[in-house]
Design a protein around this motif. Structure first.
Motif, PDB file in Angstrom:
ATOM      1  N   SER A 179      -4.450  75.996  33.093  1.00 19.48           N
ATOM      2  CA  SER A 179      -3.285  75.980  32.063  1.00 19.48           C
ATOM      3  C   SER A 179      -2.253  74.760  31.757  1.00 19.48           C
ATOM      4  N   GLU A 180      -2.651  73.662  32.418  1.00 20.25           N
ATOM      5  CA  GLU A 180      -2.119  72.476  32.998  1.00 20.25           C
ATOM      6  C   GLU A 180      -1.536  72.268  30.790  1.00 20.25           C
ATOM      7  N   THR A 181      -0.751  71.914  30.728  1.00 23.44           N
ATOM      8  CA  THR A 181      -0.823  70.864  29.076  1.00 23.44           C
ATOM      9  C   THR A 181      -0.420  69.765  29.462  1.00 23.44           C
ATOM     10  N   LYS A 182       0.116  68.840  30.363  1.00 18.99           N
ATOM     11  CA  LYS A 182       1.065  67.259  30.381  1.00 18.99           C
ATOM     12  C   LYS A 182      -0.624  66.392  30.408  1.00 18.99           C
ATOM     13  N   ALA A 183      -1.590  66.560  31.387  1.00 14.54           N
ATOM     14  CA  ALA A 183      -2.339  66.304  31.595  1.00 14.54           C
ATOM     15  C   ALA A 183      -4.036  65.818  29.566  1.00 14.54           C
ATOM     16  N   GLN A 184      -3.823  67.238  29.469  1.00 12.78           N
ATOM     17  CA  GLN A 184      -4.696  67.439  28.470  1.00 12.78           C
ATOM     18  C   GLN A 184      -3.642  67.228  27.248  1.00 12.78           C
ATOM     19  N   GLN A 185      -2.550  67.704  27.366  1.00 14.09           N
ATOM     20  CA  GLN A 185      -1.486  66.791  25.977  1.00 14.09           C
ATOM     21  C   GLN A 185      -2.179  64.945  25.542  1.00 14.09           C
ATOM     22  N   ILE A 186      -2.059  63.959  26.595  1.00 16.97           N
ATOM     23  CA  ILE A 186      -1.894  62.853  26.566  1.00 16.97           C
ATOM     24  C   ILE A 186      -3.673  62.539  26.165  1.00 16.97           C
ATOM     25  N   GLY A 187      -4.437  63.535  26.970  1.00 17.10           N
ATOM     26  CA  GLY A 187      -6.045  63.278  26.330  1.00 17.10           C
ATOM     27  C   GLY A 187      -5.940  62.948  24.892  1.00 17.10           C
TER      28      GLY A 187
END
Length: 290
Positions: A244-252
């Motif tokens: 559910s997290e988005t911060k690592a997903q976005q930078i990746g």
């Protein structure tokens, strides 16, 4: 016995006195005939001269005002003048295809280093910005990878592996770009790659050594031309990434987009350099022909 009136002068046997009125009329008639003869002769002469000029113009292919004219052929068709202006050949070859310069090793000759592939101190993707923290490069592709990826890189002839890390807001991403001899080899690595295998995270410059070490991180892989690119993204404090997290997903995702952009730009830069050289040679050729 009397005689009738004769001509202007009486013949023998006349009275001997001239008829002045008759003489005046005859003189005026003679003058009129002379003037008409002069006028008629002048008109005929003018027509003759005009005919000569016209014949000269037709034969010479010119016109009375000095401008070139078309010449009739024996079939009656009109041909253009022979003295058309000529211009030097300034044609330029079609612009090179930028993709050729990231696909063909014979054309892809520009230096490949972290400073040329990742030249910017900040990664900018859309509205997102991430400072660069560290870079590295190696010809031993296995030394900068984790799990089975090292073996796949080696077996497919990986020539070089370049990495750069970007960080912001407690999350970081390491972007890796591997160079191969052909697009087929780069694609084969992706086809054989299994989950959990990726490049090694690159710490330093404020990113701690705990970054993506012994914890779950997000990974992405893809290829373009003869380059395969990889990202590994996660939290600096060692926290595992969740679905559910988005911060690592976005930078990746931004790291993968940036890698693709930088590889594509490499092709554009080399193609533009060749196009500039071709244009220069065309100008020099035109100068020699003029």
């Amino acid at each position: 016995m009397s005689f009738g009136q004769g001509g202007p002068f009486d013949g023998p046997g006349g009275s001997g006195t001239p008829n002045w009125d008759a003489l005046a009329e005859e003189s005026e008639a003679a003058s009129r005939r002379k003037r008409w003869m002069l006028i008629g002769g002048g008109a005929l002469a003018a027509l003759a001269v005009a005919g000569i000029v016209t014949a000269a113009v037709v034969n010479s292919g010119g016109s009375p005002d000095g401008n070139p004219t078309a010449r009739p052929t024996s079939s009656g068709e009109v041909t253009e003048p022979d003295d058309k202006p000529s211009f030097p050949d300034v044609s330029v070859p079609p612009p090179p295809n930028p993709r050729d310069y990231i696909t063909d090793p014979k054309k892809d000759k520009a230096p490949l280093t972290p400073s040329t592939l990742f030249p910017d101190k900040t990664m900018v993707v859309g509205e997102h910005t991430y400072p660069r923290t560290n870079t590295a490069t190696t010809n031993d592709c296995t030394s900068a990878s984790q799990g089975p990826l090292g073996s796949l890189l080696s077996h497919n002839g990986c020539r070089k592996l370049l990495r750069a890390t970007y960080s912001k807001g407690g999350v970081s991403v390491t972007v890796g770009v591997a160079l191969f001899d052909s697009p087929a080899k780069a694609t084969r690595v992706l086809q054989q790659l299994k989950d959990g295998s990726n490049i090694a995270p690159l710490a330093g410059g404020g990113v701690p050594s705990t970054f993506c070490q012994a914890t779950r991180c997000r990974t992405l892989t893809n290829a373009t031309g003869r380059y395969a690119y990889f990202t590994i993204a996660g939290y600096n404090n060692g926290k595992a990434t969740e679905t559910s997290e988005t911060k690592a997903q976005q930078i990746g995702r931004d790291g993968a987009a940036y890698a693709f952009t930088r590889i594509t730009q490499r092709g554009k830069d080399q193609a533009a350099k060749v196009a500039e050289q071709q244009a220069k040679e065309a100008r020099e050729k035109a100068k020699q022909q003029s």
